[in-house]
Design an enzyme around this catalytic site. Structure first.
Site, PDB file in Angstrom:
ATOM      1  N   GLY A   1      31.381 -23.181 -26.968  1.00 52.05           N
ATOM      2  CA  GLY A   1      32.037 -22.753 -28.205  1.00 52.05           C
ATOM      3  C   GLY A   1      31.771 -23.702 -29.356  1.00 52.05           C
TER       4      GLY A   1
ATOM      5  CE  LYS B   1      32.263  -9.549 -26.220  1.00 55.16           C
ATOM      6  NZ  LYS B   1      33.623  -9.541 -26.656  1.00 55.16           N
TER       7      LYS B   1
ATOM      8  N   GLY C   1      27.569 -21.679 -23.072  1.00 52.30           N
ATOM      9  CA  GLY C   1      27.932 -22.045 -21.708  1.00 52.30           C
ATOM     10  C   GLY C   1      27.118 -21.308 -20.664  1.00 52.30           C
TER      11      GLY C   1
ATOM     12  NE  ARG D   1      31.992 -28.941 -19.727  1.00 45.48           N
ATOM     13  CZ  ARG D   1      32.742 -28.036 -20.327  1.00 45.48           C
ATOM     14  NH1 ARG D   1      34.024 -27.960 -20.065  1.00 45.48           N
ATOM     15  NH2 ARG D   1      32.225 -27.238 -21.218  1.00 45.48           N
TER      16      ARG D   1
HETATM   17  P1  ADP Z   1      26.425 -17.937 -23.825  1.00 45.43           P
HETATM   18  O1  ADP Z   1      27.632 -18.396 -23.017  1.00 45.43           O
HETATM   19  O2  ADP Z   1      25.171 -18.650 -23.406  1.00 45.43           O
HETATM   20  O3  ADP Z   1      26.685 -17.997 -25.297  1.00 45.43           O
HETATM   21  P2  ADP Z   1      27.179 -15.187 -23.635  1.00 45.43           P
HETATM   22  O4  ADP Z   1      28.543 -15.599 -23.184  1.00 45.43           O
HETATM   23  O5  ADP Z   1      27.048 -14.621 -24.987  1.00 45.43           O
HETATM   24  O6  ADP Z   1      26.156 -16.408 -23.458  1.00 45.43           O
HETATM   25  O7  ADP Z   1      26.608 -14.090 -22.640  1.00 45.43           O
HETATM   26  C1  ADP Z   1      26.393 -14.329 -21.288  1.00 45.43           C
HETATM   27  C2  ADP Z   1      26.580 -13.092 -20.477  1.00 45.43           C
HETATM   28  O8  ADP Z   1      25.832 -12.013 -20.989  1.00 45.43           O
HETATM   29  C3  ADP Z   1      26.141 -13.293 -19.058  1.00 45.43           C
HETATM   30  O9  ADP Z   1      27.261 -13.269 -18.208  1.00 45.43           O
HETATM   31  C4  ADP Z   1      25.188 -12.120 -18.794  1.00 45.43           C
HETATM   32  O10 ADP Z   1      25.396 -11.520 -17.540  1.00 45.43           O
HETATM   33  C5  ADP Z   1      25.525 -11.164 -19.899  1.00 45.43           C
HETATM   34  N1  ADP Z   1      24.403 -10.275 -20.210  1.00 45.43           N
HETATM   35  C6  ADP Z   1      23.141 -10.608 -20.537  1.00 45.43           C
HETATM   36  N2  ADP Z   1      22.369  -9.541 -20.701  1.00 45.43           N
HETATM   37  C7  ADP Z   1      23.136  -8.451 -20.465  1.00 45.43           C
HETATM   38  C8  ADP Z   1      22.917  -7.042 -20.453  1.00 45.43           C
HETATM   39  N3  ADP Z   1      21.716  -6.538 -20.733  1.00 45.43           N
HETATM   40  N4  ADP Z   1      23.964  -6.260 -20.159  1.00 45.43           N
HETATM   41  C9  ADP Z   1      25.158  -6.775 -19.875  1.00 45.43           C
HETATM   42  N5  ADP Z   1      25.440  -8.086 -19.864  1.00 45.43           N
HETATM   43  C10 ADP Z   1      24.445  -8.931 -20.151  1.00 45.43           C
HETATM   44 MG    MG Z   2      29.486 -17.373 -22.535  1.00 44.64          MG
END
Ligand code: ADP
Ligand code: MG
Length: 396
Positions: free
Chosen positions: A377, A198, A354, A37
């Site tokens: 975010g 999610k 992130g 960063r």
């Molecule tokens: P980003 O920060 O890139 O938007 P998210 O915060 O939505 O991504 O999700 C990231 C998390 O999702 C990671 O910590 C990962 O371990 C979890 N994850 C990915 N696939 C699965 C799964 N099949 N079951 C549970 N957790 C998962």
């Molecule tokens: Mg995340």
């Protein structure tokens, strides 16, 4: 397409510049443990120096909850920045008041100033008008470079703009340029890749982007809610029961519009989310009832990769599996590699989120997968179609 207002040399020469950066870096044992960063802002800082501005940087760090707490001091960031660049950087005791005026007055030629943590004051996150006025008071110009904080209307990201001439820095300009191209003017075929934990985090993005894409690939934890909505048994995999209707509705809408929504055909399953646990690849419709899906399988990677390689535009948000554990990282890595091949052939790609950015960094692929956004975010809200308050102030 939004285009932000940037500064020219004349607009900042000899001016006292309040430069909002995001130095909210990870810390370990009182030291900066990842300087990504900090490095992201160097181009803007260098340009302001070269233009002859008096540069004063301001940032938040962690969550000191509106109280002065030296555990969250930006002192270690100052040390890291000085070490990284060789620049002489003074630290102000606070971010408002006499100490800032004094520190500014004592700067010698070529020296810069870093203010203490903005969030030592509760008024910062409230965008308190009087606090914003006090922040702006010692300065002539506001340069907003913290894209990753631009979705928050805080005193330092929004309020100060009411008092100072306001321009975008280069990081902000780059983020808005690339993200706008993908959101507002994408070349077809446009493939949206969604994953992560999610469905509920990504609903706004799906809603806003559905009309613009040709294909949506769904992996990660959220894939299981979609699989279940199709009537598949998903064992103990992540599932948001209250999002099953949304998933069904989205699949119907996509079908009506001729958009293909692709789910994994195979998944990696295990009993536990743990290093060293035994795992297996199974077909998506044969997940054992006592297991959970923790990554997309090799056949899915192949099918996703084929689609990705035909894309002119790619937006990726959310890892394909629990990439933090090596047994469940192959899906995410396979997708990153397919994106890298596509980018090499001239396609545009944005990686937002992130954890997705952390995954790409863990694979050492930051320079290969297109534009990795610094805003987790903020990039999500951007692709939800919102006008970010810290960007709105930079539009004519
Ligand atoms: P980003 O920060 O890139 O938007 P998210 O915060 O939505 O991504 O999700 C990231 C998390 O999702 C990671 O910590 C990962 O371990 C979890 N994850 C990915 N696939 C699965 C799964 N099949 N079951 C549970 N957790 C998962
Ligand atoms: Mg995340």
């Amino acid at each position: 397409m939004p285009k932000v207002r940037t500064f020219s040399t004349d607009q900042v020469k000899g001016k006292k510049v309040f430069l909002r950066v995001d130095f909210n870096v990870p810390m370990k044992d009182g030291k900066v443990s990842d300087d990504t960063r900090i490095r992201a802002h160097l181009k803007t800082i260098q340009a302001l120096r070269d233009a002859g501005a008096v540069v004063c940087m301001a940032s938040h760090l962690g969550r000191p909850k509106g109280k002065r707490n030296m555990e969250f001091s930006l002192g270690p960031v100052r040390d890291e920045l000085a070490k990284l660049t060789g620049w002489s950087i003074k630290m102000a005791e606070d971010c408002v008041g006499e100490s800032v005026v004094e520190a500014l007055g004592s700067l010698k030629d070529g020296e810069m100033l870093l203010l203490e943590n903005l969030r030592f004051h509760p008024e910062e996150e409230k965008n308190d008008p009087d606090f914003a006025r006090r922040l702006a008071e010692p300065f002539d110009v506001f340069v907003m470079d913290a894209f990753s904080a631009a979705h928050r209307a805080h005193a330092s990201t929004r309020g100060v703009a009411d008092h100072l001439e306001t321009y975008a820095g280069y990081l902000m300009e780059k983020e808005i340029e690339v993200l706008s191209k993908v959101r507002d003017n994408p070349d077809a075929p446009f493939v949206l890749i969604l994953g992560g934990a999610k469905v509920s985090d990504k609903i706004g993005v799906i809603d806003n982007m559905l009309d613009k894409v040709q294909t949506i690939l769904i992996g990660g934890g959220m894939a299981f809610t979609f699989l279940k909505a199709r009537g598949v048994e998903i064992g103990r995999s992540l599932c948001e029961e209250d999002k099953l209707d949304f998933a069904k509705e989205m699949m119907n809408k996509a079908a009506e519009k001729g958009i293909s929504m692709v789910l994994p055909v195979d998944v990696v399953v295990a009993q536990e989310v743990k290093d060293g646990v035994s795992s297996a690849v199974v077909s998506s419709d044969a997940i054992p009832s006592d297991q959970m899906g923790l990554d997309i399988g090799p056949e899915s990677v192949k099918s996703f990769a084929g689609i990705i390689e035909g894309a002119k535009t790619i937006l990726w948000n959310g890892p394909m599996g629990v990439f933090e554990i090596s047994a469940f990282a192959s899906g995410t890595k396979g997708v990153a590699e397919a994106i890298a091949r596509t980018v090499q052939n001239g396609s545009t790609s944005v990686v937002g989120g992130g954890d997705s950015a952390a995954a790409v960094a863990a694979f050492g692929m930051e320079d290969k997968v297109g534009h990795v956004s610094t805003g987790g975010g903020a990039s999500l809200e951007f692709f939800e179609g919102r006008v970010l308050p810290g960007v709105e102030i930079l539009l004519d």
